[in-house]
Design a protein around this motif. Structure first.
Motif, PDB file in Angstrom:
ATOM      1  N   PHE A 382      17.923   9.741   5.308  1.00 25.84           N
ATOM      2  CA  PHE A 382      18.374  10.912   6.050  1.00 25.84           C
ATOM      3  C   PHE A 382      17.574  12.146   5.612  1.00 25.84           C
ATOM      4  CE2 PHE A 382      22.100   8.109   5.228  1.00 25.84           C
ATOM      5  CZ  PHE A 382      22.215   7.597   6.501  1.00 25.84           C
ATOM      6  N   THR A 383      17.083  13.014   6.498  1.00 26.20           N
ATOM      7  CA  THR A 383      17.559  13.017   7.874  1.00 26.20           C
ATOM      8  C   THR A 383      16.537  12.513   8.877  1.00 26.20           C
ATOM      9  OG1 THR A 383      16.753  15.274   8.102  1.00 26.20           O
ATOM     10  CG2 THR A 383      19.028  15.024   7.420  1.00 26.20           C
ATOM     11  N   GLN A 384      15.286  12.386   8.478  1.00 30.08           N
ATOM     12  CA  GLN A 384      14.254  12.049   9.453  1.00 30.08           C
ATOM     13  C   GLN A 384      13.887  10.568   9.476  1.00 30.08           C
ATOM     14  OE1 GLN A 384      10.858  14.770   9.692  1.00 30.08           O
ATOM     15  NE2 GLN A 384      11.928  16.207   8.365  1.00 30.08           N
ATOM     16  N   ASN A 385      14.267   9.815   8.431  1.00 29.75           N
ATOM     17  CA  ASN A 385      13.983   8.369   8.384  1.00 29.75           C
ATOM     18  C   ASN A 385      12.497   8.082   8.626  1.00 29.75           C
ATOM     19  OD1 ASN A 385      16.900   7.928   8.264  1.00 29.75           O
ATOM     20  ND2 ASN A 385      16.881   8.397  10.456  1.00 29.75           N
ATOM     21  N   GLN A 386      11.638   8.814   7.921  1.00 26.17           N
ATOM     22  CA  GLN A 386      10.205   8.775   8.193  1.00 26.17           C
ATOM     23  C   GLN A 386       9.426   8.135   7.059  1.00 26.17           C
ATOM     24  OE1 GLN A 386      11.738  11.153   6.672  1.00 26.17           O
ATOM     25  NE2 GLN A 386      10.442  12.792   5.898  1.00 26.17           N
ATOM     26  N   LEU A 387       8.136   7.892   7.328  1.00 23.98           N
ATOM     27  CA  LEU A 387       7.166   7.531   6.303  1.00 23.98           C
ATOM     28  C   LEU A 387       6.267   8.737   6.091  1.00 23.98           C
ATOM     29  CD1 LEU A 387       5.992   3.994   7.536  1.00 23.98           C
ATOM     30  CD2 LEU A 387       7.863   4.510   5.974  1.00 23.98           C
ATOM     31  N   VAL A 388       5.915   9.001   4.830  1.00 19.77           N
ATOM     32  CA  VAL A 388       5.027  10.124   4.529  1.00 19.77           C
ATOM     33  C   VAL A 388       3.868   9.606   3.687  1.00 19.77           C
ATOM     34  CG1 VAL A 388       4.791  12.389   3.472  1.00 19.77           C
ATOM     35  CG2 VAL A 388       6.933  11.772   4.599  1.00 19.77           C
ATOM     36  N   LEU A 389       2.651   9.914   4.134  1.00 22.48           N
ATOM     37  CA  LEU A 389       1.453   9.558   3.386  1.00 22.48           C
ATOM     38  C   LEU A 389       0.985  10.793   2.627  1.00 22.48           C
ATOM     39  CD1 LEU A 389      -0.689   7.393   2.750  1.00 22.48           C
ATOM     40  CD2 LEU A 389      -2.002   8.261   4.706  1.00 22.48           C
ATOM     41  N   TRP A 390       0.874  10.656   1.304  1.00 26.49           N
ATOM     42  CA  TRP A 390       0.511  11.769   0.423  1.00 26.49           C
ATOM     43  C   TRP A 390      -0.871  11.540  -0.163  1.00 26.49           C
ATOM     44  CZ3 TRP A 390       4.519  15.375   0.080  1.00 26.49           C
ATOM     45  CH2 TRP A 390       5.801  14.908   0.408  1.00 26.49           C
ATOM     46  N   LYS A 391      -1.627  12.622  -0.313  1.00 25.70           N
ATOM     47  CA  LYS A 391      -2.901  12.571  -1.018  1.00 25.70           C
ATOM     48  C   LYS A 391      -2.643  12.829  -2.498  1.00 25.70           C
ATOM     49  CE  LYS A 391      -7.407  12.212  -1.150  1.00 25.70           C
ATOM     50  NZ  LYS A 391      -8.061  10.931  -0.794  1.00 25.70           N
ATOM     51  N   TYR A 392      -3.125  11.913  -3.344  1.00 25.07           N
ATOM     52  CA  TYR A 392      -2.917  12.084  -4.782  1.00 25.07           C
ATOM     53  C   TYR A 392      -4.209  12.590  -5.417  1.00 25.07           C
ATOM     54  CZ  TYR A 392      -1.609  11.171  -9.584  1.00 25.07           C
ATOM     55  OH  TYR A 392      -1.334  11.313 -10.913  1.00 25.07           O
ATOM     56  N   PRO A 393      -4.150  13.532  -6.376  1.00 24.92           N
ATOM     57  CA  PRO A 393      -2.943  14.073  -7.013  1.00 24.92           C
ATOM     58  C   PRO A 393      -2.431  15.379  -6.407  1.00 24.92           C
ATOM     59  CG  PRO A 393      -4.867  14.692  -8.270  1.00 24.92           C
ATOM     60  CD  PRO A 393      -5.387  13.911  -7.099  1.00 24.92           C
ATOM     61  N   SER A 394      -3.071  15.875  -5.337  1.00 20.68           N
ATOM     62  CA  SER A 394      -2.658  17.167  -4.778  1.00 20.68           C
ATOM     63  C   SER A 394      -1.286  17.083  -4.135  1.00 20.68           C
ATOM     64  CB  SER A 394      -3.684  17.644  -3.750  1.00 20.68           C
ATOM     65  OG  SER A 394      -3.723  16.763  -2.634  1.00 20.68           O
ATOM     66  N   MET A 395      -0.887  15.881  -3.703  1.00 26.33           N
ATOM     67  CA  MET A 395       0.385  15.641  -3.018  1.00 26.33           C
ATOM     68  C   MET A 395       0.514  16.468  -1.741  1.00 26.33           C
ATOM     69  SD  MET A 395       1.593  13.130  -4.550  1.00 26.33           S
ATOM     70  CE  MET A 395       3.226  12.957  -3.817  1.00 26.33           C
ATOM     71  N   LEU A 396      -0.611  16.606  -1.065  1.00 26.83           N
ATOM     72  CA  LEU A 396      -0.599  17.197   0.267  1.00 26.83           C
ATOM     73  C   LEU A 396      -0.268  16.105   1.276  1.00 26.83           C
ATOM     74  CD1 LEU A 396      -3.803  19.427   0.088  1.00 26.83           C
ATOM     75  CD2 LEU A 396      -1.419  20.162  -0.135  1.00 26.83           C
ATOM     76  N   LYS A 397       0.514  16.459   2.284  1.00 21.76           N
ATOM     77  CA  LYS A 397       0.882  15.489   3.306  1.00 21.76           C
ATOM     78  C   LYS A 397      -0.312  15.202   4.203  1.00 21.76           C
ATOM     79  CE  LYS A 397       5.866  16.320   3.724  1.00 21.76           C
ATOM     80  NZ  LYS A 397       6.965  16.694   4.649  1.00 21.76           N
ATOM     81  N   MET A 398      -0.679  13.926   4.290  1.00 17.37           N
ATOM     82  CA  MET A 398      -1.757  13.518   5.178  1.00 17.37           C
ATOM     83  C   MET A 398      -1.228  13.092   6.538  1.00 17.37           C
ATOM     84  SD  MET A 398      -4.143  11.308   2.583  1.00 17.37           S
ATOM     85  CE  MET A 398      -5.372  11.075   3.869  1.00 17.37           C
ATOM     86  N   ALA A 399      -0.042  12.518   6.556  1.00 19.23           N
ATOM     87  CA  ALA A 399       0.553  12.063   7.811  1.00 19.23           C
ATOM     88  C   ALA A 399       2.049  11.888   7.614  1.00 19.23           C
ATOM     89  CB  ALA A 399      -0.077  10.760   8.278  1.00 19.23           C
ATOM     90  N   GLU A 400       2.774  12.045   8.680  1.00 16.44           N
ATOM     91  CA  GLU A 400       4.228  11.818   8.695  1.00 16.44           C
ATOM     92  C   GLU A 400       4.522  10.937   9.886  1.00 16.44           C
ATOM     93  OE1 GLU A 400       8.288  14.426   7.828  1.00 16.44           O
ATOM     94  OE2 GLU A 400       6.304  15.369   7.948  1.00 16.44           O
ATOM     95  N   LEU A 401       5.007   9.726   9.624  1.00 18.91           N
ATOM     96  CA  LEU A 401       5.166   8.717  10.661  1.00 18.91           C
ATOM     97  C   LEU A 401       6.644   8.480  10.946  1.00 18.91           C
ATOM     98  CD1 LEU A 401       2.581   6.186   9.184  1.00 18.91           C
ATOM     99  CD2 LEU A 401       2.150   8.138  10.684  1.00 18.91           C
ATOM    100  N   THR A 402       7.000   8.562  12.198  1.00 17.38           N
ATOM    101  CA  THR A 402       8.388   8.358  12.611  1.00 17.38           C
ATOM    102  C   THR A 402       8.468   7.235  13.633  1.00 17.38           C
ATOM    103  OG1 THR A 402       8.154  10.067  14.322  1.00 17.38           O
ATOM    104  CG2 THR A 402       9.008  10.762  12.177  1.00 17.38           C
ATOM    105  N   GLY A 403       9.635   6.687  13.782  1.00 17.83           N
ATOM    106  CA  GLY A 403       9.864   5.578  14.703  1.00 17.83           C
ATOM    107  C   GLY A 403      11.193   4.906  14.425  1.00 17.83           C
ATOM    108  N   HIS A 404      11.498   4.753  13.121  1.00 16.13           N
ATOM    109  CA  HIS A 404      12.798   4.193  12.763  1.00 16.13           C
ATOM    110  C   HIS A 404      13.901   5.216  13.051  1.00 16.13           C
ATOM    111  CE1 HIS A 404      11.669   0.389  10.932  1.00 16.13           C
ATOM    112  NE2 HIS A 404      10.704   0.993  10.252  1.00 16.13           N
TER     113      HIS A 404
END
Length: 460
Positions: A382-404
């Motif tokens: 909760f709440t978005q039920n998403q996948l998040v791809l992070w760049k390490y070590p900066s931990m910047l979001k590369m992608a946010e995937l939704t569908g579930h």
């Protein structure tokens, strides 16, 4: 370097043997031949040069307006010339060849530099925003503390749907039912492939663990007496199968021997919901519903008594199920907290230090490292039920995937590291090409059937 520069450089090298000509005769404009010649003063007769410049050339054919010298003046000039040994015609004498001009920037460096600059930048990897395929997975148990999905080294995916374990062979898309347990034993609470990709461990709600041969679809043995309640987490370390139970105990089982219990780890006060061995097989990370992570080291393990943990990490404020060892740094562990914590933390397991912590904003259900790039994938509730791809070590979001449409409880990674399978409380199984296709995997990875489970509208 362009052709003009190369021609100019070659021209300068060829003409450097004749610096006077280069300096004065071949200079076409102010931008050409800027190297100036410095004569060798030790080889010059400056007195004679001054005399010739001021007096010696007067009266010659090139100076018709000059006055005629008197006989006495001319006699004095001749005597002076003889006394100073000036009866010669050369003003400047060069005894040694001038040195070859030194290139400020060598040509090979220029060429390599220009080649480097001309090299195109690495294109940014395309990350599909939707899953490659979505499969129906009815009766998937919606329980944060269980582990019901695993992808083995033989490219076979195992998923537990209530009392039944199914296998999907990614190389040809075939599906088979491995086992269905009775209601008195089930539901299935965890599945985990052995390193050989042929043997599957199945944890049950009745506290037992079964070992199955996937090739023959036969049960090899049952491990009993390890726990007092359900077995929600398991992890292999060669021939050692580690199990974690709702009773808070962690058991190392040597599956080769009859008395399989060889070590017991006691440290958690509530259910053990996450277990992961490091790649070296030396350290075990365990996460529990008591918000604690323990690091256990085999070098200090003892079969005679409950083993003391190597590190006890207490920074999370909710249950810790998501654990992932970094593939490119052996002592780096990533962990994710539940709904009351929502953070991803990074640990140095040699020192026990927390290296970084980020707030993801939602429950962290699972973590996976990219095997080919420095990236980390997290699945959330909760709440978005998403996948998040992070760049390490900066931990910047590369992608946010939704569908579930429900929390993404389970994740598994293909052997080549490219595809990720996710299973959620919405009773769907999705495949994501989130980690891309490296060059090696392009050549080696088998082509999967475009329609897995093609013989079934539903998994069962």
């Amino acid at each position: 370097m362009d052709a003009g520069s190369l021609n100019s450089s070659s021209y300068m090298k060829a003409q450097s043997r004749f610096p006077l000509q280069e300096q004065f005769l071949h200079r076409k404009n102010s931008k050409d031949n800027l190297d100036r010649f410095i004569p060798n003063r030790s080889a010059m007769d400056l007195d004679y040069a001054h005399y010739m410049l001021t007096q010696g050339r007067k009266g010659g054919k090139e100076n018709p307006t000059a006055t005629v010298n008197s006989p006495s003046r001319e006699a004095y000039r001749k005597q002076l010339a003889e006394a100073l040994n000036l009866n010669r015609t050369r003003i400047l004498a060069f005894k040694n060849k001038p040195p070859t001009p030194v290139e400020l920037i060598p040509q090979d460096h220029l060429s390599s530099s220009l080649h480097y600059q001309a090299k195109p930048a690495k294109p940014r990897r395309y990350i599909p925003q939707t899953s490659e395929r979505t499969l129906d997975a009815p009766d998937l148990v919606d329980d944060f503390y269980l582990n019901l999905l695993d992808w083995g080294s033989k490219n076979v995916l195992a998923i537990a749907l209530e009392n039944t374990v199914y296998l999907w062979d990614a190389s040809n898309g075939s599906t088979s039912e491995l086992v269905t347990v009775g209601d008195e034993d089930g539901p299935v609470t965890s599945v985990n492939w052995a390193p050989d990709g042929l043997h599957l461990a199945i944890g049950l709600n009745n506290s037992n663990v079964q070992l199955w041969d996937s090739a023959s679809c036969k049960q090899l043995r049952a491990l009993r007496g390890c726990h007092r309640s359900r077995v929600g987490s398991m992890a292999w370390n060669n021939h050692i199968l580690t199990t974690g139970g709702m009773d808070g105990k962690i058991i190392n089982n040597d599956v080769r021997i009859r008395s399989h219990i060889v070590e017991t780890y006691r440290g958690h006060q509530q259910e053990v919901c996450g277990l992961k061995w490091s790649a070296s097989g030396q350290q075990l990370a365990s996460g529990g519903n008591d918000n604690i992570i323990h690091i256990w080291d085999r070098s200090v393990a003892s079969s005679n008594s409950a083993t003391q943990w190597f590190h006890r990490l207490e920074e999370h404020t909710s249950a810790v199920k998501a654990l992932a060892w970094c593939p490119f740094q052996g002592n780096l562990l990533a962990s994710g907290g539940g709904g009351g914590d929502r953070s991803i933390k990074f640990w140095n397991t040699h020192t026990g230090a927390c290296l970084n912590s980020i707030d993801t904003g939602s429950q962290v259900c699972a973590l996976l490292w990219n095997k080919n790039e420095r990236e980390l994938l997290s699945s959330h509730g909760f709440t978005q039920n998403q996948l998040v791809l992070w760049k390490y070590p900066s931990m910047l979001k590369m992608a946010e995937l939704t569908g579930h449409t429900s929390r993404v409880l389970y994740m598994a990674q293909s052997p080549d590291g490219c595809t990720v399978a996710t299973a959620a409380g919405d009773e769907t199984l999705r495949f994501w090409n989130v980690f891309g296709v490296p060059e090696v995997a392009k050549k080696a990875a088998p082509k999967a059937n475009p329609e897995p489970f093609s013989r079934f509208n539903r998994i069962r």
